[in-house]
Design an enzyme around this catalytic site. Structure first.
Site, PDB file in Angstrom:
ATOM      1  CD  GLU A 101      -3.159  -0.372   1.931  1.00  0.00           C
ATOM      2  OE1 GLU A 101      -4.261  -0.687   1.510  1.00  0.00           O
ATOM      3  OE2 GLU A 101      -2.734  -0.675   3.054  1.00  0.00           O
TER       4      GLU A 101
ATOM      5  CE1 TYR B   8       7.346  -0.527  -3.991  1.00  0.00           C
ATOM      6  CE2 TYR B   8       5.795   1.288  -3.884  1.00  0.00           C
ATOM      7  CZ  TYR B   8       6.763   0.506  -3.291  1.00  0.00           C
ATOM      8  OH  TYR B   8       7.151   0.761  -2.002  1.00  0.00           O
TER       9      TYR B   8
HETATM   10  C1  LIG Z   1      11.498   4.493  -3.172  1.00  0.00           C
HETATM   11  C2  LIG Z   1      12.949   4.114  -2.845  1.00  0.00           C
HETATM   12  C3  LIG Z   1      12.951   2.924  -1.893  1.00  0.00           C
HETATM   13  C4  LIG Z   1      13.670   3.749  -4.169  1.00  0.00           C
HETATM   14  O1  LIG Z   1      14.984   3.276  -3.851  1.00  0.00           O
HETATM   15  P1  LIG Z   1      16.160   3.233  -4.991  1.00  0.00           P
HETATM   16  O2  LIG Z   1      17.200   2.267  -4.526  1.00  0.00           O
HETATM   17  O3  LIG Z   1      16.597   4.597  -5.294  1.00  0.00           O
HETATM   18  O4  LIG Z   1      15.387   2.634  -6.240  1.00  0.00           O
HETATM   19  P2  LIG Z   1      16.081   1.929  -7.519  1.00  0.00           P
HETATM   20  O5  LIG Z   1      17.426   2.517  -7.779  1.00  0.00           O
HETATM   21  O6  LIG Z   1      16.033   0.439  -7.349  1.00  0.00           O
HETATM   22  O7  LIG Z   1      15.080   2.386  -8.658  1.00  0.00           O
HETATM   23  C5  LIG Z   1      14.750   1.547  -9.736  1.00  0.00           C
HETATM   24  C6  LIG Z   1      13.892   2.339 -10.709  1.00  0.00           C
HETATM   25  O8  LIG Z   1      12.702   2.786 -10.048  1.00  0.00           O
HETATM   26  C7  LIG Z   1      12.360   4.124 -10.486  1.00  0.00           C
HETATM   27  N1  LIG Z   1      12.524   5.094  -9.398  1.00  0.00           N
HETATM   28  C8  LIG Z   1      13.041   4.854  -8.167  1.00  0.00           C
HETATM   29  N2  LIG Z   1      12.967   5.975  -7.406  1.00  0.00           N
HETATM   30  C9  LIG Z   1      12.411   6.931  -8.182  1.00  0.00           C
HETATM   31  C10 LIG Z   1      12.071   8.300  -7.963  1.00  0.00           C
HETATM   32  N3  LIG Z   1      12.283   8.926  -6.784  1.00  0.00           N
HETATM   33  N4  LIG Z   1      11.506   8.991  -8.965  1.00  0.00           N
HETATM   34  C11 LIG Z   1      11.263   8.396 -10.163  1.00  0.00           C
HETATM   35  N5  LIG Z   1      11.564   7.090 -10.438  1.00  0.00           N
HETATM   36  C12 LIG Z   1      12.112   6.366  -9.446  1.00  0.00           C
HETATM   37  C13 LIG Z   1      13.314   4.411 -11.623  1.00  0.00           C
HETATM   38  O9  LIG Z   1      12.715   3.921 -12.809  1.00  0.00           O
HETATM   39  C14 LIG Z   1      14.526   3.590 -11.244  1.00  0.00           C
HETATM   40  O10 LIG Z   1      15.346   3.267 -12.337  1.00  0.00           O
HETATM   41  P3  LIG Z   1      16.416   4.362 -12.895  1.00  0.00           P
HETATM   42  O11 LIG Z   1      17.163   4.896 -11.711  1.00  0.00           O
HETATM   43  O12 LIG Z   1      17.264   3.549 -13.825  1.00  0.00           O
HETATM   44  O13 LIG Z   1      15.601   5.426 -13.588  1.00  0.00           O
HETATM   45  C15 LIG Z   1      13.704   5.319  -2.208  1.00  0.00           C
HETATM   46  O14 LIG Z   1      13.519   6.456  -3.016  1.00  0.00           O
HETATM   47  C16 LIG Z   1      13.259   5.659  -0.794  1.00  0.00           C
HETATM   48  O15 LIG Z   1      13.823   5.167   0.186  1.00  0.00           O
HETATM   49  N6  LIG Z   1      12.240   6.569  -0.645  1.00  0.00           N
HETATM   50  C17 LIG Z   1      11.786   7.001   0.674  1.00  0.00           C
HETATM   51  C18 LIG Z   1      11.033   5.922   1.374  1.00  0.00           C
HETATM   52  C19 LIG Z   1       9.758   5.546   0.630  1.00  0.00           C
HETATM   53  O16 LIG Z   1       8.990   6.404   0.221  1.00  0.00           O
HETATM   54  N7  LIG Z   1       9.534   4.225   0.452  1.00  0.00           N
HETATM   55  C20 LIG Z   1       8.406   3.696  -0.301  1.00  0.00           C
HETATM   56  C21 LIG Z   1       7.157   3.667   0.475  1.00  0.00           C
HETATM   57  S1  LIG Z   1       7.272   2.686   1.952  1.00  0.00           S
END
Ligand SMILES: CC(C)(COP(=O)(O)OP(=O)(O)OC[C@H]1O[C@@H](n2cnc3c(N)ncnc32)[C@H](O)[C@@H]1OP(=O)(O)O)[C@@H](O)C(=O)NCCC(=O)NCCS
Length: 149
Positions: free
Chosen positions: A106, A117
């Protein structure tokens, strides 16, 4: 890794990863209480093999036939390097091994994690109106996502 150091590592990432305006970070007690449950698990990504410092984590809960991703976070210094994607792949492997055929999660409607996702195959399957109470008193819908594994 014992539970104390696992929780320490999770909390170190937790403190850097969440914007306080959304009130989504868990406190230490919530993490500890979750991880003592026999159906709740953490996956840590350790980026620095020498010091075993976690750069990201997820917390997941198993129920018969399904898995619920409760929380995922990556330290801002290590974002956009595929860490979350890698942890989600590991989750798929672990969840299958536990007998799950679906993973659910969620998410607050405006979270850019949506792109992550959708990119790994999750599909939006439901909306819970005004589900989240934000720190400014406003409410926001939650979107439920599902992935068949
Ligand atoms: C969401 C989160 C976990 C992503 O972690 P990450 O390690 O940077 O993600 P990844 O590198 O595996 O990303 C894979 C792909 O997802 C997409 N993506 C990830 N974060 C993104 C962002 N902030 N904006 C747009 N696309 C995003 C991209 O397509 C990315 O590929 P690319 O870098 O080649 O474009 C991180 O931003 C985070 O910790 N956010 C704060 C906590 C949160 O909101 N968690 C989710 C809800 S619980």
């Amino acid at each position: 890794m014992n539970k104390t150091s696992q929780v320490d590592q999770i909390m170190a990432v937790m403190e850097t990863a969440f914007d306080p305006q959304w009130g989504e970070a868990w406190n230490r007690r919530q993490v500890e209480d979750a991880l003592v449950l026999p159906n709740t698990f953490a996956i840590l990504n350790t980026g620095d093999s020498k010091n075993e410092i976690a750069t990201g984590f997820l917390i997941t809960r198993h129920a018969p036939g399904e898995e619920e991703l409760l929380l995922i976070a990556v330290d801002p210094k290590y974002r956009r390097q595929g860490t979350a994607q890698k942890m989600l792949s590991q989750l798929t492997i672990d969840a299958r091994a536990r007998g799950a055929s679906r993973i659910f999660l969620e998410m607050r409607e405006n979270n850019p994690a949506k792109i992550l996702y959708l990119g790994v195959g999750f599909e939006p399957i439901g909306r819970r109106k005004a589900y989240y109470l934000l720190s400014d008193g406003n409410r926001m819908d939650a979107i439920t996502y599902g992935l068949s594994i």
